[in-house]
Design a protein around this motif. Structure first.
Motif, mmCIF file in Angstrom:
data_model
loop_
_atom_site.group_PDB
_atom_site.id
_atom_site.type_symbol
_atom_site.label_atom_id
_atom_site.label_comp_id
_atom_site.label_asym_id
_atom_site.label_seq_id
_atom_site.Cartn_x
_atom_site.Cartn_y
_atom_site.Cartn_z
ATOM 1 N N ASP A 192 -53.338 -0.987 14.663
ATOM 2 C CA ASP A 192 -52.675 0.358 15.102
ATOM 3 C C ASP A 192 -52.939 1.409 14.244
ATOM 4 O O ASP A 192 -52.939 2.434 14.363
ATOM 5 C CB ASP A 192 -51.196 -0.126 15.235
ATOM 6 N N MET B 28 -56.257 2.800 14.397
ATOM 7 C CA MET B 28 -56.386 3.635 15.611
ATOM 8 C C MET B 28 -55.904 5.002 15.428
ATOM 9 O O MET B 28 -56.633 5.791 15.740
ATOM 10 C CB MET B 28 -55.491 3.035 16.665
ATOM 11 N N SER B 29 -54.885 4.960 14.546
ATOM 12 C CA SER B 29 -53.828 6.329 14.527
ATOM 13 C C SER B 29 -55.065 7.073 13.403
ATOM 14 O O SER B 29 -54.857 8.457 13.531
ATOM 15 C CB SER B 29 -52.648 6.197 14.099
ATOM 16 N N LEU C 144 -58.260 7.515 13.933
ATOM 17 C CA LEU C 144 -59.464 7.903 14.874
ATOM 18 C C LEU C 144 -59.360 9.261 15.393
ATOM 19 O O LEU C 144 -58.061 9.433 15.892
ATOM 20 C CB LEU C 144 -59.956 6.831 15.371
ATOM 21 N N GLN D 152 -63.421 9.614 19.185
ATOM 22 C CA GLN D 152 -63.758 8.381 18.583
ATOM 23 C C GLN D 152 -63.112 7.135 19.409
ATOM 24 O O GLN D 152 -63.907 5.945 19.529
ATOM 25 C CB GLN D 152 -63.562 8.447 17.326
ATOM 26 N N ARG D 153 -61.909 7.297 19.604
ATOM 27 C CA ARG D 153 -61.228 6.364 20.237
ATOM 28 C C ARG D 153 -61.739 6.088 21.618
ATOM 29 O O ARG D 153 -61.615 4.825 22.128
ATOM 30 C CB ARG D 153 -59.551 6.684 20.271
ATOM 31 N N LYS D 154 -62.066 7.224 22.329
ATOM 32 C CA LYS D 154 -62.375 6.880 23.581
ATOM 33 C C LYS D 154 -63.724 5.865 23.713
ATOM 34 O O LYS D 154 -63.580 5.222 24.922
ATOM 35 C CB LYS D 154 -62.843 8.466 24.266
ATOM 36 N N LEU E 282 -64.529 3.668 21.604
ATOM 37 C CA LEU E 282 -64.486 2.441 20.527
ATOM 38 C C LEU E 282 -64.640 1.249 21.359
ATOM 39 O O LEU E 282 -64.217 0.982 22.623
ATOM 40 C CB LEU E 282 -62.930 2.695 20.273
ATOM 41 N N TYR F 185 -54.994 -1.441 23.953
ATOM 42 C CA TYR F 185 -55.678 -0.002 23.743
ATOM 43 C C TYR F 185 -56.769 0.511 24.756
ATOM 44 O O TYR F 185 -57.224 1.476 24.743
ATOM 45 C CB TYR F 185 -56.451 0.012 22.359
ATOM 46 N N CYS G 93 -59.615 -0.605 25.272
ATOM 47 C CA CYS G 93 -61.117 -0.447 24.900
ATOM 48 C C CYS G 93 -61.928 -1.466 25.573
ATOM 49 O O CYS G 93 -61.593 -2.455 26.043
ATOM 50 C CB CYS G 93 -61.060 -0.675 23.532
#
Ligand SMILES: *Cc1c(COP(=O)(O)O)cnc(C)c1O
Length: 360
Positions: free
Chosen positions: A143, A146-147, A149, A153-155, A157, A188, A190
């Protein structure tokens, strides 16, 4: 070494390689099958392997950035995933310039990532430790990572993890590891990647978005002697020639340390391969080799450049004949068992002085 007087070679069958890839890719048909070509493609010549697969594979994987740069030098242009991620801050720039995706596993790498301007736009894979306890973020850390990124970048991942016992069909652990990863994946939203070769073969629910195919690509089963009778074809044949033949009398000893004694009059072939070539020194007497389709045992100790083989029971063997140490006739697993190691280690330890020759 361009001049080759000795015929000791690792012959690489690229047709077999492509067939193995297609076979496994069909088994995990919903996933993208990454070809893992670290450690010079497990000793098979990474650039040649990558070239042979380039029309089929969308993503290659190597251990560290130097291995990926070597592929670029040889004209391989596909995206390369760096499994151990950056070792240095400047690796991020190299990755950005060269289209390398980075697997990140530790806080120091996240720190480097955050200090890049403009932001790193290559793909990021987050390695999560689900029980192997070797590499990766703890589940509870994800967690916070993630915060750190950016939305971009999260999209893209990919969350990933690695099995510690995937080759054991009766182990409960692989599905426990998978459940931990899948929980994060649904949290998330992903993509994910969990399966290595043994995972692909034994644990179909682990296939996910990307599988990471190493050993089985090279035609070697990671789960023992073909229990699923997979049509995998060994890609490497390690071979050498007979350079001498002679007869020893009953009671004579052979090789260093006199560890093997002739129980009968014995015809011996001396073969030009030894531990300096990657044929293990501790290989036991009795380990099979193949000569013109017949099987004969190694006897006595493996030397640096030579081994001795008992050919008493074979017919028509002459100096110059080719001896297969492992490949399509001799399973590398037998050699591994007889030298207290595993197929992976034997493949990756074939030494530099053995030319890799593409089978025609
Ligand atoms: C080497 C490696 C693989 C490939 O494993 P095989 O057992 O050879 O299929 C997969 N994932 C990671 C992270 C690796 O380091």
């Amino acid at each position: 070494m361009n001049h080759t007087s000795r015929h000791t070679q690792a012959v690489i069958d690229l047709d077999a390689l492509v067939k193995n890839y297609q076979y496994i890719d069909n088994l995990a048909s919903k996933s993208n099958t990454i070809a893992v070509i670290k450690a010079d493609a497990y000793g098979h010549d990474a650039s040649k392997v990558a070239q042979a697969l380039s029309s089929k594979v969308t993503l290659f994987a190597v251990g560290f950035i130097d291995e990926a740069l070597a592929l670029r030098n040889d004209g391989i242009s596909k995206t390369v995933l760096i499994l151990e991620g950056p070792f240095k801050e400047s690796d991020f720039e190299l990755a950005q310039e060269n289209d390398f995706s980075l697997m990140l596993h530790s806080d120091y790498q996240i720190k480097w990532l955050r200090s890049m301007t403009p932001e790193f736009s290559g793909d990021i894979w987050l390695k999560v430790d689900t029980g192997m306890n070797r590499l990766g973020f703890q589940v509870e850390q994800v967690d916070s990572i993630m915060s750190q990124l950016t939305a971009q970048q999260r999209k893209k991942l990919v969350l990933c993890s690695h099995f510690s016992t995937a080759e054991q069909v009766d182990s409960a652990k692989p599905l426990e590891q998978l459940a931990k990863l899948k929980k994060l994946v649904s949290q998330y939203g992903c993509q994910f990647s969990m399966a290595n070769s043994a995972g692909i073969l034994n644990w179909p629910t682990s296939h996910g978005d990307h599988t990471r195919l190493g050993l089985a690509l090279y035609g070697i089963s990671p789960i023992g002697e073909n229990p699923l009778s997979q049509p995998l074809i060994p890609v490497m044949t390690l071979q050498a020639n007979i350079i001498a033949i002679h007869t020893v009398k009953i009671g004579e000893y052979v090789g260093y340390g006199d560890i093997w004694q002739a129980q009968r009059e014995t015809i011996l072939a001396t073969v030009a391969i030894g531990y300096a070539d990657g044929y293990p020194r501790n290989t036991k007497s009795g380990t099979p080799v193949s000569i013109k389709g017949a099987i004969a045992p190694v006897v006595g100790r493996v030397s640096m450049d030579m081994i001795t083989v008992d050919i008493t029971d074979l017919e028509n063997v002459i100096i110059g004949d080719i001896v297969e140490l492992w490949g399509k006739n001799i399973s590398i697993d037998i050699v591994a068992q007889n030298s207290d190691t595993i197929n992976y280690e034997l493949l990756t330890r074939v030494s530099k002085r053995v030319p890799k020759v593409i089978a025609s």
